[in-house]
Structures are given as C-alpha cells and as structure tokens.
Motif scaffolding. Structure first.
Motif, mmCIF file in Angstrom:
data_model
loop_
_atom_site.group_PDB
_atom_site.id
_atom_site.type_symbol
_atom_site.label_atom_id
_atom_site.label_comp_id
_atom_site.label_asym_id
_atom_site.label_seq_id
_atom_site.Cartn_x
_atom_site.Cartn_y
_atom_site.Cartn_z
ATOM 1 N N MET A 94 52.577 37.047 45.860
ATOM 2 C CA MET A 94 51.286 36.506 45.467
ATOM 3 C C MET A 94 50.220 37.028 46.433
ATOM 4 O O MET A 94 50.450 37.140 47.629
ATOM 5 C CB MET A 94 51.328 34.984 45.497
ATOM 6 C CG MET A 94 50.074 34.346 44.945
ATOM 7 S SD MET A 94 50.134 32.568 44.895
ATOM 8 C CE MET A 94 51.219 32.329 43.525
ATOM 9 N N ALA A 95 49.056 37.326 45.905
ATOM 10 C CA ALA A 95 47.969 37.865 46.708
ATOM 11 C C ALA A 95 47.437 36.821 47.683
ATOM 12 O O ALA A 95 47.576 35.612 47.445
ATOM 13 C CB ALA A 95 46.845 38.356 45.816
ATOM 14 N N LYS A 96 46.844 37.301 48.743
ATOM 15 C CA LYS A 96 46.330 36.405 49.774
ATOM 16 C C LYS A 96 45.230 35.512 49.243
ATOM 17 O O LYS A 96 45.228 34.314 49.484
ATOM 18 C CB LYS A 96 45.794 37.234 50.948
ATOM 19 C CG LYS A 96 45.189 36.410 52.049
ATOM 20 C CD LYS A 96 44.634 37.277 53.141
ATOM 21 C CE LYS A 96 43.874 36.442 54.138
ATOM 22 N NZ LYS A 96 43.204 37.261 55.127
ATOM 23 N N ASN A 97 44.289 36.103 48.490
ATOM 24 C CA ASN A 97 43.152 35.327 48.008
ATOM 25 C C ASN A 97 42.809 35.798 46.599
ATOM 26 O O ASN A 97 41.911 36.596 46.404
ATOM 27 C CB ASN A 97 41.965 35.499 48.953
ATOM 28 C CG ASN A 97 40.939 34.408 48.766
ATOM 29 O OD1 ASN A 97 41.060 33.599 47.858
ATOM 30 N ND2 ASN A 97 39.954 34.381 49.622
ATOM 31 N N GLU A 98 43.516 35.313 45.608
ATOM 32 C CA GLU A 98 43.330 35.798 44.248
ATOM 33 C C GLU A 98 42.116 35.187 43.556
ATOM 34 O O GLU A 98 41.769 35.608 42.464
ATOM 35 C CB GLU A 98 44.585 35.558 43.425
ATOM 36 C CG GLU A 98 44.989 34.100 43.351
ATOM 37 C CD GLU A 98 46.368 33.921 42.774
ATOM 38 O OE1 GLU A 98 46.579 32.905 42.106
ATOM 39 O OE2 GLU A 98 47.212 34.787 42.987
ATOM 40 N N LYS A 99 41.450 34.230 44.177
ATOM 41 C CA LYS A 99 40.229 33.671 43.594
ATOM 42 C C LYS A 99 39.042 34.609 43.764
ATOM 43 O O LYS A 99 38.127 34.604 42.964
ATOM 44 C CB LYS A 99 39.904 32.323 44.227
ATOM 45 C CG LYS A 99 40.916 31.254 43.905
ATOM 46 C CD LYS A 99 40.579 29.950 44.556
ATOM 47 C CE LYS A 99 41.654 28.920 44.287
ATOM 48 N NZ LYS A 99 41.384 27.673 44.998
ATOM 49 N N ARG A 100 39.062 35.419 44.824
ATOM 50 C CA ARG A 100 37.980 36.375 45.071
ATOM 51 C C ARG A 100 38.373 37.722 44.482
ATOM 52 O O ARG A 100 39.469 38.216 44.722
ATOM 53 C CB ARG A 100 37.701 36.508 46.559
ATOM 54 C CG ARG A 100 37.136 35.226 47.150
ATOM 55 C CD ARG A 100 36.505 35.447 48.492
ATOM 56 N NE ARG A 100 35.243 36.150 48.424
ATOM 57 C CZ ARG A 100 34.080 35.592 48.088
ATOM 58 N NH1 ARG A 100 34.027 34.330 47.774
ATOM 59 N NH2 ARG A 100 32.977 36.299 48.079
ATOM 60 N N VAL A 101 37.462 38.306 43.723
ATOM 61 C CA VAL A 101 37.719 39.602 43.093
ATOM 62 C C VAL A 101 36.637 40.590 43.503
ATOM 63 O O VAL A 101 35.510 40.207 43.813
ATOM 64 C CB VAL A 101 37.747 39.478 41.551
ATOM 65 C CG1 VAL A 101 38.939 38.668 41.112
ATOM 66 C CG2 VAL A 101 36.470 38.874 41.027
ATOM 67 N N GLN A 102 36.993 41.873 43.503
ATOM 68 C CA GLN A 102 36.022 42.919 43.790
ATOM 69 C C GLN A 102 35.220 43.220 42.540
ATOM 70 O O GLN A 102 35.775 43.308 41.452
ATOM 71 C CB GLN A 102 36.717 44.195 44.251
ATOM 72 C CG GLN A 102 37.098 44.195 45.682
ATOM 73 C CD GLN A 102 37.503 45.583 46.134
ATOM 74 O OE1 GLN A 102 37.827 46.437 45.327
ATOM 75 N NE2 GLN A 102 37.493 45.792 47.440
ATOM 76 N N VAL A 103 33.906 43.369 42.704
ATOM 77 C CA VAL A 103 33.027 43.728 41.603
ATOM 78 C C VAL A 103 32.174 44.916 42.036
ATOM 79 O O VAL A 103 31.857 45.081 43.202
ATOM 80 C CB VAL A 103 32.124 42.552 41.155
ATOM 81 C CG1 VAL A 103 32.955 41.430 40.567
ATOM 82 C CG2 VAL A 103 31.291 42.035 42.291
ATOM 83 N N THR A 104 31.812 45.737 41.070
ATOM 84 C CA THR A 104 30.972 46.901 41.315
ATOM 85 C C THR A 104 29.571 46.604 40.818
ATOM 86 O O THR A 104 29.396 46.064 39.723
ATOM 87 C CB THR A 104 31.539 48.128 40.583
ATOM 88 O OG1 THR A 104 32.890 48.315 40.989
ATOM 89 C CG2 THR A 104 30.735 49.367 40.907
ATOM 90 N N LEU A 105 28.575 46.951 41.623
ATOM 91 C CA LEU A 105 27.183 46.717 41.261
ATOM 92 C C LEU A 105 26.528 48.042 40.874
ATOM 93 O O LEU A 105 26.635 49.030 41.605
ATOM 94 C CB LEU A 105 26.422 46.093 42.432
ATOM 95 C CG LEU A 105 26.949 44.753 42.931
ATOM 96 C CD1 LEU A 105 26.142 44.299 44.140
ATOM 97 C CD2 LEU A 105 26.916 43.712 41.852
#
Length: 54
Positions: A1-12
């Motif tokens: 399981m990922a460390k922090n799956e609530k935060r996702v990377q987004v591109t602007l």
C-alpha cells in the motif's frame, strides 16, 4: 500500500499558451474539483492562470 494514497500528483497547464509548466500534489478527498492557481509562465513572461489537467 502506498504511503499517502490520498494525495495525488496533478499537472498544471497554462491557460494562455496551453503548456504544462508545473506538477504539484493535492488531497483528493478535500479537493474533488480541478484546481486553478495563478503561476508564472516563462513563455508568456507573466503570471497567468494555470488549471489542472488530466
């Protein structure tokens, strides 16, 4: 399981030149809609609105 799956990377992407200039993270649970930030675009040489792309 990922460390922090609530935060996702987004591109602007810049609204003026449509280039993808920045990568940031956001909390998926708190911010469901796409984010908009005023960031500096080096191709336009000014601050412009950058929107989240998918």
């Amino acid at each position: 399981m990922a460390k922090n799956e609530k935060r996702v990377q987004v591109t602007l992407a810049c609204e003026m030149c449509k280039r993808r200039n920045y990568i940031t993270t956001k909390n998926r649970q708190n911010d469901r809609e796409r984010i908009e930030l005023t960031k500096y675009c080096r191709w336009d040489a000014k601050h412009t609105v950058h929107k989240e792309t998918r």
